[in-house]
Design a protein around this motif. Structure first.
Motif, PDB file in Angstrom:
ATOM      1  N   THR A   1      -1.779  12.916  -1.361  1.00  0.00           N
ATOM      2  CA  THR A   1      -2.049  11.351  -1.805  1.00  0.00           C
ATOM      3  C   THR A   1      -1.676  10.384  -0.629  1.00  0.00           C
ATOM      4  OG1 THR A   1      -2.219  11.910  -4.127  1.00  0.00           O
ATOM      5  CG2 THR A   1      -2.456   9.665  -3.359  1.00  0.00           C
ATOM      6  N   LEU A   2      -0.164  10.491  -0.375  1.00  0.00           N
ATOM      7  CA  LEU A   2       0.301   9.749   0.666  1.00  0.00           C
ATOM      8  C   LEU A   2      -0.170   9.801   2.021  1.00  0.00           C
ATOM      9  CD1 LEU A   2       2.953   7.842   0.756  1.00  0.00           C
ATOM     10  CD2 LEU A   2       4.041   9.714   1.402  1.00  0.00           C
ATOM     11  N   PHE A   3      -0.985  10.996   2.377  1.00  0.00           N
ATOM     12  CA  PHE A   3      -1.441  11.228   3.639  1.00  0.00           C
ATOM     13  C   PHE A   3      -2.385  10.079   3.996  1.00  0.00           C
ATOM     14  CE2 PHE A   3      -4.921  12.893   6.074  1.00  0.00           C
ATOM     15  CZ  PHE A   3      -4.224  13.061   7.469  1.00  0.00           C
ATOM     16  N   TYR A   4      -3.274   9.844   2.909  1.00  0.00           N
ATOM     17  CA  TYR A   4      -4.520   9.098   3.107  1.00  0.00           C
ATOM     18  C   TYR A   4      -4.107   7.668   3.199  1.00  0.00           C
ATOM     19  CZ  TYR A   4      -5.550   9.706  -1.564  1.00  0.00           C
ATOM     20  OH  TYR A   4      -5.720   9.865  -2.916  1.00  0.00           O
ATOM     21  N   TYR A   5      -2.838   7.302   2.418  1.00  0.00           N
ATOM     22  CA  TYR A   5      -2.472   5.894   2.594  1.00  0.00           C
ATOM     23  C   TYR A   5      -1.715   5.658   3.879  1.00  0.00           C
ATOM     24  CZ  TYR A   5      -2.453   5.297  -2.489  1.00  0.00           C
ATOM     25  OH  TYR A   5      -2.935   5.155  -3.834  1.00  0.00           O
ATOM     26  N   ILE A   6      -1.119   6.690   4.381  1.00  0.00           N
ATOM     27  CA  ILE A   6      -0.513   6.171   5.722  1.00  0.00           C
ATOM     28  C   ILE A   6      -1.549   6.347   6.999  1.00  0.00           C
ATOM     29  CG2 ILE A   6       1.114   7.440   7.513  1.00  0.00           C
ATOM     30  CD1 ILE A   6       2.740   8.572   5.048  1.00  0.00           C
ATOM     31  N   ARG A   7      -2.716   7.252   6.702  1.00  0.00           N
ATOM     32  CA  ARG A   7      -3.673   6.946   7.758  1.00  0.00           C
ATOM     33  C   ARG A   7      -4.496   5.657   7.749  1.00  0.00           C
ATOM     34  NH1 ARG A   7      -9.087   9.989   5.649  1.00  0.00           N
ATOM     35  NH2 ARG A   7      -9.158   8.216   4.485  1.00  0.00           N
ATOM     36  N   ILE A   8      -4.573   4.842   6.508  1.00  0.00           N
ATOM     37  CA  ILE A   8      -5.047   3.590   6.430  1.00  0.00           C
ATOM     38  C   ILE A   8      -3.954   2.520   7.001  1.00  0.00           C
ATOM     39  CG2 ILE A   8      -5.751   1.790   5.062  1.00  0.00           C
ATOM     40  CD1 ILE A   8      -6.867   4.029   3.081  1.00  0.00           C
ATOM     41  N   THR A   9      -2.764   2.772   6.752  1.00  0.00           N
ATOM     42  CA  THR A   9      -1.911   1.932   7.244  1.00  0.00           C
ATOM     43  C   THR A   9      -1.691   2.191   8.903  1.00  0.00           C
ATOM     44  OG1 THR A   9      -0.737   2.383   5.345  1.00  0.00           O
ATOM     45  CG2 THR A   9       0.979   1.456   7.041  1.00  0.00           C
ATOM     46  N   LEU A  10      -1.516   3.334   9.369  1.00  0.00           N
ATOM     47  CA  LEU A  10      -1.448   3.646  10.818  1.00  0.00           C
ATOM     48  C   LEU A  10      -2.723   3.165  11.586  1.00  0.00           C
ATOM     49  CD1 LEU A  10      -0.210   7.081  11.236  1.00  0.00           C
ATOM     50  CD2 LEU A  10       1.255   4.966  11.797  1.00  0.00           C
ATOM     51  N   SER A  11      -3.979   3.011  10.985  1.00  0.00           N
ATOM     52  CA  SER A  11      -5.073   2.444  11.350  1.00  0.00           C
ATOM     53  C   SER A  11      -4.947   0.949  11.616  1.00  0.00           C
ATOM     54  CB  SER A  11      -6.389   2.643  10.881  1.00  0.00           C
ATOM     55  OG  SER A  11      -6.501   4.358  10.455  1.00  0.00           O
ATOM     56  N   ALA A  12      -4.446   0.274  10.462  1.00  0.00           N
ATOM     57  CA  ALA A  12      -4.422  -1.107  10.503  1.00  0.00           C
ATOM     58  C   ALA A  12      -3.134  -1.493  11.374  1.00  0.00           C
ATOM     59  CB  ALA A  12      -4.019  -1.797   9.124  1.00  0.00           C
ATOM     60  N   LEU A  13      -2.001  -0.957  11.497  1.00  0.00           N
ATOM     61  CA  LEU A  13      -1.045  -1.364  12.460  1.00  0.00           C
ATOM     62  C   LEU A  13      -1.446  -1.046  13.738  1.00  0.00           C
ATOM     63  CD1 LEU A  13       2.249   0.242  10.554  1.00  0.00           C
ATOM     64  CD2 LEU A  13       1.659  -2.248  11.014  1.00  0.00           C
ATOM     65  N   MET A  14      -2.242  -0.031  14.392  1.00  0.00           N
ATOM     66  CA  MET A  14      -2.378   0.282  15.744  1.00  0.00           C
ATOM     67  C   MET A  14      -3.892  -0.408  16.368  1.00  0.00           C
ATOM     68  SD  MET A  14      -1.526   4.443  15.797  1.00  0.00           S
ATOM     69  CE  MET A  14      -1.290   4.239  17.752  1.00  0.00           C
TER      70      MET A  14
ATOM     71  N   PHE B   1       0.741  -1.106   0.030  1.00  0.00           N
ATOM     72  CA  PHE B   1       0.041   0.116   0.049  1.00  0.00           C
ATOM     73  C   PHE B   1       0.890   1.243  -0.107  1.00  0.00           C
ATOM     74  CE2 PHE B   1      -4.160   1.753   1.398  1.00  0.00           C
ATOM     75  CZ  PHE B   1      -5.005   1.424   0.445  1.00  0.00           C
ATOM     76  N   LEU B   2       1.983   1.272   0.871  1.00  0.00           N
ATOM     77  CA  LEU B   2       2.824   2.602   0.777  1.00  0.00           C
ATOM     78  C   LEU B   2       3.576   2.691  -0.311  1.00  0.00           C
ATOM     79  CD1 LEU B   2       4.225   1.962   4.644  1.00  0.00           C
ATOM     80  CD2 LEU B   2       2.558   3.738   3.425  1.00  0.00           C
ATOM     81  N   SER B   3       3.777   1.262  -1.160  1.00  0.00           N
ATOM     82  CA  SER B   3       4.615   1.405  -2.366  1.00  0.00           C
ATOM     83  C   SER B   3       3.647   1.838  -3.224  1.00  0.00           C
ATOM     84  CB  SER B   3       4.940  -0.108  -2.688  1.00  0.00           C
ATOM     85  OG  SER B   3       5.732  -0.294  -3.943  1.00  0.00           O
ATOM     86  N   LEU B   4       2.178   1.711  -3.316  1.00  0.00           N
ATOM     87  CA  LEU B   4       1.646   2.231  -4.291  1.00  0.00           C
ATOM     88  C   LEU B   4       1.492   4.105  -4.180  1.00  0.00           C
ATOM     89  CD1 LEU B   4      -0.779   1.832  -6.447  1.00  0.00           C
ATOM     90  CD2 LEU B   4      -2.459   1.767  -4.658  1.00  0.00           C
TER      91      LEU B   4
END
Length: 333
Positions: A282-295, A241-244
């Motif tokens: 755009t990277l902001f809402y990728y990181i938002r999803i990523t952080l939600s999934a990690l935490m 996801f972060l790669s995208l």
């Protein structure tokens, strides 16, 4: 896959190949029309949302095709006119091609159509349907003020409108508009960089959509419980996801690095700086999803059979190709 869908899938590919290999604009238009007619049956499913999406897609693409045919006829009839008229005609032609691929500000149809599709149809819409319009743009265009405005708007609009989305299909649609903003200067400056960019984008999108399709995930709230059952799958998926989003040192950053280098070589300093800054939206809402999934962690257990375990092995293998590739890019320079 049903037999009729297999037939239309083959004609879809044939339409794109006719369009990009034709030596005349009329042949290119014919290839786009074959591509359009073949895409409509591939979009339709048993639910009414896909039928609505197919109608929206058909109306928009038919309008763009009509403009392209009109400009082809006008240029062929009045080619001896002032060069300013020819430039105006080409700008209208380019606008129609940008509408076909869904670039901002001609993107109004794209997220709405994506919202009614299943994941396999979405894969075609996000990847294959971009090829023909982009290559036709390469045939008759170069970077000018018009394309610079299109590139900046694609990145700005996709970043702002993607902020409050909870639908993964709309998030990927706005992400695609952002990637169009990167691929446009690539196709206009260097064919090889565009080919690398598009190939990597296709690979990453394929990885993500295989996962979404199998687990039938369409919204962020469905995603987090699924990826929390397996730590390895979570890390591979979030890396993808972060790669995208193009975050270094993942594979998605590699073609962007190539393109930034090419832009700087051609003295597009301001454009390259703006592209980097606007991609952060755009990277902001990728990181938002990523952080939600990690935490966030869920205790409910999900049981999977052997077939799904084999699928997870395939997904993990594909995602390995999107893990850190910074060493390759360093060697390239």
């Amino acid at each position: 896959m049903k037999f009729y869908k297999l037939v239309f899938f083959n004609t879809l590919i044939m339409g794109t190949l006719i369009s990009i290999s034709s030596s005349s604009w009329l042949g290119m238009w014919m290839g786009l029309e074959i591509n359009l007619i073949s895409m409509i049956p591939l979009l339709t499913n048993k639910n009414s949302y896909s039928s609505e999406a197919a109608i929206k897609y058909f109306i928009t693409q038919a309008l763009a095709s009509m403009i392209i045919l009109m400009i082809i006829i006008m240029v062929s009839l009045y080619f001896s006119l002032n060069i300013l008229y020819i430039k105006s005609y080409l700008m209208i032609l380019n606008s129609a091609l940008l509408t076909k691929m869904g670039a901002a500000p001609f993107h109004f149809w794209f997220p709405e159509v994506m919202e009614g599709l299943n994941w396999m149809s979405s894969l075609l819409m996000l990847t294959w349907q971009k090829i023909a319009p982009m290559i036709l743009l390469m045939y008759n265009s170069q970077i000018n003020n018009y394309f610079m405005i299109i590139i900046i708007l694609s990145m700005l609009i996709s970043g702002i409108l993607g902020f409050n989305q909870i639908s993964l299909r709309k998030i990927l649609a706005y992400s695609s508009i952002n990637h169009i903003g990167w691929m446009l200067p690539a196709i206009l400056l260097s064919w090889s960089i565009w080919l690398i960019y598009f190939s990597i984008y296709f690979l990453i999108t394929l990885n993500i959509l295989i996962f979404f399709n199998y687990f039938n995930i369409f919204y962020i709230k469905q995603l987090i419980p699924i990826i929390n059952f397996n730590f390895t799958l979570k890390i591979f998926f979030l890396s993808n996801f972060l790669s995208l989003g193009g975050l270094p040192p993942f594979l998605g950053f590699l073609p962007k690095w190539f393109l930034i280098n090419e832009l700087v070589k051609n003295n597009f300093y301001f454009l390259s700086m703006l592209m980097i800054l606007l991609t952060l939206l755009t990277l902001f809402y990728y990181i938002r999803i990523t952080l939600s999934a990690l935490m966030l962690n869920f205790n409910n257990k999900i049981y999977f059979n052997n077939i799904i375990n084999k699928l997870l092995i395939l997904i993990n293998f594909l995602n390995l190709m999107s893990l850190p590739m910074l060493i390759l890019s360093l060697n390239a320079f």
